[in-house]
Write an enzyme that holds these catalytic residues in place. Sequence first.
Site, PDB file in Angstrom:
ATOM      1  N   ARG A   7       2.093   8.137  -0.851  1.00 49.11           N
ATOM      2  CA  ARG A   7       2.784   9.170  -1.619  1.00 49.11           C
ATOM      3  C   ARG A   7       1.937  10.361  -2.043  1.00 49.11           C
ATOM      4  O   ARG A   7       2.462  11.285  -2.630  1.00 49.11           O
ATOM      5  CB  ARG A   7       3.418   8.525  -2.864  1.00 49.11           C
ATOM      6  N   HIS A  94       2.675  -7.147  -2.501  1.00 53.25           N
ATOM      7  CA  HIS A  94       3.408  -6.764  -1.296  1.00 53.25           C
ATOM      8  C   HIS A  94       2.934  -7.489  -0.045  1.00 53.25           C
ATOM      9  O   HIS A  94       3.229  -7.084   1.070  1.00 53.25           O
ATOM     10  CB  HIS A  94       3.322  -5.245  -1.089  1.00 53.25           C
ATOM     11  N   CYS A 105      10.908 -19.811  13.765  1.00 52.54           N
ATOM     12  CA  CYS A 105      10.359 -21.156  13.533  1.00 52.54           C
ATOM     13  C   CYS A 105       9.303 -21.198  12.441  1.00 52.54           C
ATOM     14  O   CYS A 105       8.870 -22.279  12.038  1.00 52.54           O
ATOM     15  CB  CYS A 105       9.798 -21.747  14.829  1.00 52.54           C
ATOM     16  N   THR A 164      -2.519   4.398  -7.883  1.00 49.87           N
ATOM     17  CA  THR A 164      -1.094   4.199  -7.646  1.00 49.87           C
ATOM     18  C   THR A 164      -0.290   5.235  -8.422  1.00 49.87           C
ATOM     19  O   THR A 164      -0.655   5.618  -9.540  1.00 49.87           O
ATOM     20  CB  THR A 164      -0.631   2.786  -8.052  1.00 49.87           C
ATOM     21  N   ASN A 187      -5.909   7.962 -11.284  1.00 52.31           N
ATOM     22  CA  ASN A 187      -5.123   8.354 -10.114  1.00 52.31           C
ATOM     23  C   ASN A 187      -5.344   9.843  -9.848  1.00 52.31           C
ATOM     24  O   ASN A 187      -5.601  10.617 -10.773  1.00 52.31           O
ATOM     25  CB  ASN A 187      -3.632   8.084 -10.343  1.00 52.31           C
ATOM     26  N   ILE A 205     -10.234   6.843  -7.403  1.00 52.20           N
ATOM     27  CA  ILE A 205     -10.717   5.666  -8.109  1.00 52.20           C
ATOM     28  C   ILE A 205     -12.101   5.229  -7.627  1.00 52.20           C
ATOM     29  O   ILE A 205     -12.904   4.708  -8.398  1.00 52.20           O
ATOM     30  CB  ILE A 205      -9.694   4.494  -7.993  1.00 52.20           C
TER      31      ILE A 205
END
Length: 216
Positions: A7, A94, A105, A164, A187, A205
Site C-alpha cells: 500500500r 496471514h 488431499c 504497516t 511507518n 522501520i
Amino acid sequence: SGIPDFRSADGLFFQDLGTTYAPEEIVSHSFFVHHPREFWKYHSTHLLYPEAQPNKAHLGLAELERRGKVTAVITQNIDGLHQKAGSRNVLELHGTVWRNYCVDCGQRFDMAYVLASEDMPECSTCGGIVRPDVVLYEEGLDPQVMDESIEQLSAADTLIVGGTSLAVYPAAGLIRAFRGRNLVLINKEPTPADRLASLVIHAPIGETLGGVVLGH
C-alpha cells in the site's frame, strides 16, 4: 529486504503489473478458485522472494527477543524473514509462502516444490491444485493465531507497530487488544492510530528500530 509492500506509494497496489485485474482481486479466494493458473503466475512473479534476507528491523526484533524484551512478533508478512532472522515466537496472521498444500488431499509441499513447477503446481499424490498456505482476501484468519495474538497483546506493557498502514482488517483491529502503557508506531506514512500513540515515527522501520537496537 527488497520485497515491495502493498500500500505504500511504490507498493504492488500502485504498480503497473501488466494485467487487467487489480491485485486485491488476484489474491482473493474466488479468483484462485476460478483462475488458479493466473493466480499462480502473479504469486510466483510478485510474492515469492526465496533469496530475500532479513533487514535491520527483523534482526533488531530477534535481538530484542534474545534480550528478553520481546515476547512475540505478530506479523502480517508472509515471507518468513522473521524466522530467518532468528525470532522464535512468530505469530503469522496471514500465513506464509514457505508452506503450500493440495486443496484436494491436503498433502503439504515446501517452496522448493512450487519453484520447480513450470506452471501451476499440482499435487504429486492426487493431481489436485496446490495453493500457498496464506490467507487470501475473502478468507478468515486462523482463530488459534488470533487468540494467541490477543493473549500476547493483552499482557504486554509496550506495543511497537511497525511497517504497516493499519488498513487491513481484522489484523489492524488487534491494536484494540493492547492495554499497556506505551504504544509506538513506526511507518513511512501516517496511520489511523497515530493520535493514540505514545510515540510516532514516520520513517522506515529498518532505519529506526533496527538502528536503535543494533547501533547502526
